[in-house]
Motif scaffolding. Structure first.
Motif, PDB file in Angstrom:
ATOM      1  N   CYS A  68       0.858  -1.181   0.000  1.00  0.00           N
ATOM      2  CA  CYS A  68       0.000   0.000   0.000  1.00  0.00           C
ATOM      3  C   CYS A  68       0.895   1.232   0.000  1.00  0.00           C
ATOM      4  CB  CYS A  68      -0.957   0.013   1.190  1.00  0.00           C
ATOM      5  SG  CYS A  68      -0.214   0.484   2.752  1.00  0.00           S
ATOM      6  N   GLY A  69       0.325   2.360  -0.301  1.00  0.00           N
ATOM      7  CA  GLY A  69       1.051   3.619  -0.257  1.00  0.00           C
ATOM      8  C   GLY A  69       0.974   4.219   1.143  1.00  0.00           C
ATOM      9  N   TYR A  70       1.855   5.157   1.424  1.00  0.00           N
ATOM     10  CA  TYR A  70       1.898   5.718   2.775  1.00  0.00           C
ATOM     11  C   TYR A  70       0.640   6.518   3.117  1.00  0.00           C
ATOM     12  CZ  TYR A  70       3.212  10.338   1.008  1.00  0.00           C
ATOM     13  OH  TYR A  70       3.219  11.542   0.380  1.00  0.00           O
ATOM     14  N   ARG A  71       0.035   7.186   2.146  1.00  0.00           N
ATOM     15  CA  ARG A  71      -1.185   7.948   2.431  1.00  0.00           C
ATOM     16  C   ARG A  71      -2.322   7.019   2.837  1.00  0.00           C
ATOM     17  NH1 ARG A  71       0.201  11.245  -2.555  1.00  0.00           N
ATOM     18  NH2 ARG A  71       1.108  13.133  -1.698  1.00  0.00           N
ATOM     19  N   VAL A  72      -2.438   5.902   2.139  1.00  0.00           N
ATOM     20  CA  VAL A  72      -3.465   4.915   2.472  1.00  0.00           C
ATOM     21  C   VAL A  72      -3.199   4.341   3.858  1.00  0.00           C
ATOM     22  CG1 VAL A  72      -4.386   2.631   1.848  1.00  0.00           C
ATOM     23  CG2 VAL A  72      -3.974   4.349   0.078  1.00  0.00           C
ATOM     24  N   LEU A  73      -1.941   4.055   4.153  1.00  0.00           N
ATOM     25  CA  LEU A  73      -1.592   3.504   5.459  1.00  0.00           C
ATOM     26  C   LEU A  73      -1.968   4.477   6.579  1.00  0.00           C
ATOM     27  CD1 LEU A  73      -0.254   1.275   7.157  1.00  0.00           C
ATOM     28  CD2 LEU A  73       1.865   2.567   6.928  1.00  0.00           C
ATOM     29  N   VAL A  74      -1.621   5.738   6.433  1.00  0.00           N
ATOM     30  CA  VAL A  74      -1.934   6.737   7.461  1.00  0.00           C
ATOM     31  C   VAL A  74      -3.447   6.853   7.626  1.00  0.00           C
ATOM     32  CG1 VAL A  74      -1.826   9.198   8.036  1.00  0.00           C
ATOM     33  CG2 VAL A  74       0.220   8.000   7.223  1.00  0.00           C
ATOM     34  N   ARG A  75      -4.173   6.904   6.531  1.00  0.00           N
ATOM     35  CA  ARG A  75      -5.637   6.993   6.599  1.00  0.00           C
ATOM     36  C   ARG A  75      -6.215   5.787   7.337  1.00  0.00           C
ATOM     37  NH1 ARG A  75      -7.380   7.006   1.199  1.00  0.00           N
ATOM     38  NH2 ARG A  75      -7.689   4.779   1.372  1.00  0.00           N
ATOM     39  N   ASN A  76      -5.702   4.587   7.017  1.00  0.00           N
ATOM     40  CA  ASN A  76      -6.205   3.375   7.669  1.00  0.00           C
ATOM     41  C   ASN A  76      -5.871   3.342   9.157  1.00  0.00           C
ATOM     42  OD1 ASN A  76      -7.361   2.363   5.335  1.00  0.00           O
ATOM     43  ND2 ASN A  76      -5.564   1.178   4.776  1.00  0.00           N
ATOM     44  N   LEU A  77      -4.672   3.781   9.539  1.00  0.00           N
ATOM     45  CA  LEU A  77      -4.298   3.806  10.954  1.00  0.00           C
ATOM     46  C   LEU A  77      -5.172   4.796  11.736  1.00  0.00           C
ATOM     47  CD1 LEU A  77      -0.407   3.618  10.709  1.00  0.00           C
ATOM     48  CD2 LEU A  77      -1.937   1.858  11.621  1.00  0.00           C
ATOM     49  N   LEU A  78      -5.433   5.959  11.159  1.00  0.00           N
ATOM     50  CA  LEU A  78      -6.303   6.934  11.815  1.00  0.00           C
ATOM     51  C   LEU A  78      -7.721   6.391  11.960  1.00  0.00           C
ATOM     52  CD1 LEU A  78      -5.060  10.246  10.156  1.00  0.00           C
ATOM     53  CD2 LEU A  78      -4.676   9.482  12.514  1.00  0.00           C
ATOM     54  N   HIS A  79      -8.187   5.709  10.928  1.00  0.00           N
ATOM     55  CA  HIS A  79      -9.526   5.108  10.986  1.00  0.00           C
ATOM     56  C   HIS A  79      -9.592   4.062  12.098  1.00  0.00           C
ATOM     57  CE1 HIS A  79     -13.414   3.684   9.677  1.00  0.00           C
ATOM     58  NE2 HIS A  79     -12.927   2.449   9.610  1.00  0.00           N
ATOM     59  N   LEU A  80      -8.561   3.213  12.187  1.00  0.00           N
ATOM     60  CA  LEU A  80      -8.519   2.188  13.230  1.00  0.00           C
ATOM     61  C   LEU A  80      -8.522   2.826  14.621  1.00  0.00           C
ATOM     62  CD1 LEU A  80      -8.202  -0.779  14.122  1.00  0.00           C
ATOM     63  CD2 LEU A  80      -5.724  -0.488  13.844  1.00  0.00           C
ATOM     64  N   ALA A  81      -7.759   3.888  14.790  1.00  0.00           N
ATOM     65  CA  ALA A  81      -7.690   4.566  16.084  1.00  0.00           C
ATOM     66  C   ALA A  81      -9.022   5.213  16.460  1.00  0.00           C
ATOM     67  CB  ALA A  81      -6.579   5.617  16.065  1.00  0.00           C
ATOM     68  N   ASP A  82      -9.776   5.663  15.463  1.00  0.00           N
ATOM     69  CA  ASP A  82     -11.045   6.363  15.722  1.00  0.00           C
ATOM     70  C   ASP A  82     -12.243   5.432  15.867  1.00  0.00           C
ATOM     71  OD1 ASP A  82      -9.818   8.820  15.721  1.00  0.00           O
ATOM     72  OD2 ASP A  82     -10.292   9.258  13.617  1.00  0.00           O
ATOM     73  N   LEU A  83     -12.063   4.144  15.600  1.00  0.00           N
ATOM     74  CA  LEU A  83     -13.194   3.220  15.709  1.00  0.00           C
ATOM     75  C   LEU A  83     -13.691   3.167  17.151  1.00  0.00           C
ATOM     76  CD1 LEU A  83     -12.142   0.137  13.548  1.00  0.00           C
ATOM     77  CD2 LEU A  83     -13.975   1.756  13.073  1.00  0.00           C
ATOM     78  N   PRO A  84     -15.006   3.162  17.335  1.00  0.00           N
ATOM     79  CA  PRO A  84     -15.523   3.019  18.691  1.00  0.00           C
ATOM     80  C   PRO A  84     -15.280   1.597  19.206  1.00  0.00           C
ATOM     81  CG  PRO A  84     -17.314   2.996  17.106  1.00  0.00           C
ATOM     82  CD  PRO A  84     -16.058   3.298  16.336  1.00  0.00           C
ATOM     83  N   GLN A  85     -15.211   1.455  20.497  1.00  0.00           N
ATOM     84  CA  GLN A  85     -14.976   0.148  21.104  1.00  0.00           C
ATOM     85  C   GLN A  85     -16.044  -0.852  20.678  1.00  0.00           C
ATOM     86  OE1 GLN A  85     -14.436   0.386  25.316  1.00  0.00           O
ATOM     87  NE2 GLN A  85     -13.557  -1.642  25.448  1.00  0.00           N
ATOM     88  N   ALA A  86     -17.247  -0.379  20.418  1.00  0.00           N
ATOM     89  CA  ALA A  86     -18.340  -1.255  20.006  1.00  0.00           C
ATOM     90  C   ALA A  86     -18.045  -1.972  18.681  1.00  0.00           C
ATOM     91  CB  ALA A  86     -19.631  -0.449  19.888  1.00  0.00           C
ATOM     92  N   ALA A  87     -17.174  -1.411  17.864  1.00  0.00           N
ATOM     93  CA  ALA A  87     -16.834  -2.046  16.584  1.00  0.00           C
ATOM     94  C   ALA A  87     -16.129  -3.387  16.786  1.00  0.00           C
ATOM     95  CB  ALA A  87     -15.963  -1.114  15.753  1.00  0.00           C
ATOM     96  N   PHE A  88     -15.581  -3.598  17.975  1.00  0.00           N
ATOM     97  CA  PHE A  88     -14.868  -4.840  18.280  1.00  0.00           C
ATOM     98  C   PHE A  88     -15.673  -5.763  19.187  1.00  0.00           C
ATOM     99  CE2 PHE A  88     -11.709  -1.593  17.411  1.00  0.00           C
ATOM    100  CZ  PHE A  88     -10.874  -2.234  16.510  1.00  0.00           C
ATOM    101  N   ALA A  89     -16.926  -5.435  19.429  1.00  0.00           N
ATOM    102  CA  ALA A  89     -17.742  -6.152  20.410  1.00  0.00           C
ATOM    103  C   ALA A  89     -17.934  -7.632  20.077  1.00  0.00           C
ATOM    104  CB  ALA A  89     -19.095  -5.469  20.554  1.00  0.00           C
ATOM    105  N   ASP A  90     -17.918  -7.991  18.807  1.00  0.00           N
ATOM    106  CA  ASP A  90     -18.175  -9.378  18.412  1.00  0.00           C
ATOM    107  C   ASP A  90     -16.954 -10.273  18.497  1.00  0.00           C
ATOM    108  OD1 ASP A  90     -20.759  -8.622  17.888  1.00  0.00           O
ATOM    109  OD2 ASP A  90     -20.461  -8.411  15.727  1.00  0.00           O
ATOM    110  N   SER A  91     -15.811  -9.746  18.895  1.00  0.00           N
ATOM    111  CA  SER A  91     -14.582 -10.539  18.874  1.00  0.00           C
ATOM    112  C   SER A  91     -13.654 -10.147  20.015  1.00  0.00           C
ATOM    113  CB  SER A  91     -13.867 -10.331  17.536  1.00  0.00           C
ATOM    114  OG  SER A  91     -12.635 -10.996  17.529  1.00  0.00           O
ATOM    115  N   THR A  92     -12.898 -11.135  20.493  1.00  0.00           N
ATOM    116  CA  THR A  92     -11.856 -10.834  21.484  1.00  0.00           C
ATOM    117  C   THR A  92     -10.527 -10.567  20.795  1.00  0.00           C
ATOM    118  OG1 THR A  92     -11.363 -13.180  21.740  1.00  0.00           O
ATOM    119  CG2 THR A  92     -12.949 -12.213  23.283  1.00  0.00           C
TER     120      THR A  92
END
Length: 150
Positions: A68-92
């Motif tokens: 991937c390119g660095y811009r895509v990587l940064v965008r994806n990392l920011l998205h992951l950091a901003d996800l609410p905790q509920a987005a992970f509720a179905d998995s440990t």
């Protein structure tokens, strides 16, 4: 070491010590300078011809690799950091592959040729190193990012 860290973050999150997230990163291309890492050819195939330099790549042209390119990587990392905790509720499992493309050296060079006149590009040739190729084949070729895309 990576698996130990993922396990620890999963466990600490389960115990509510922290709200952990683990990103499994693809190879980021192009890198600004030459390096000797295993996937270096995936940067070299773009950078060197653009600089007008001929290059010899030590991997076969048809070997796929997750990039991937660095811009895509940064965008994806920011998205992951901003996800609410509920987005992970179905998995440990708090680890996820980030979205990327599975491309070969040949596909990358052909894409470059479609954007830049061939007269301005350096030539690419291939002299695969058997040992290096075997090592890189053990890496992720196509990181399924089903959870990362949702």
């Amino acid at each position: 070491t990576k698996a130990c860290c993922e396990l620890m973050i999963n466990d600490y999150t389960r115990r509510h010590f922290l709200d952990g997230r683990v990103a499994r990163l693809p190879t980021v291309i192009p890198r600004p300078e030459r390096n000797s890492g295993l996937p270096a050819a995936f940067s070299d195939v773009l950078r060197e011809p653009l600089l007008g330099n001929d290059c010899v790549l030590n991997l076969p042209p048809d070997m796929p690799h997750a990039v991937c390119g660095y811009r895509v990587l940064v965008r994806n990392l920011l998205h992951l950091a901003d996800l609410p905790q509920a987005a992970f509720a179905d998995s440990t499992d708090r680890a996820m592959n980030l979205p990327c493309l599975s491309l070969t050296l040949q596909q990358l060079y052909e894409a470059l040729q479609s954007l830049v006149p061939s007269a301005r590009l350096g030539k690419v040739s291939y002299e695969p190193d058997v040992n290096l190729t075997a090592k890189l084949k053990s890496f992720h070729r196509n990181m399924l990012a089903t959870r990362g895309r949702s």
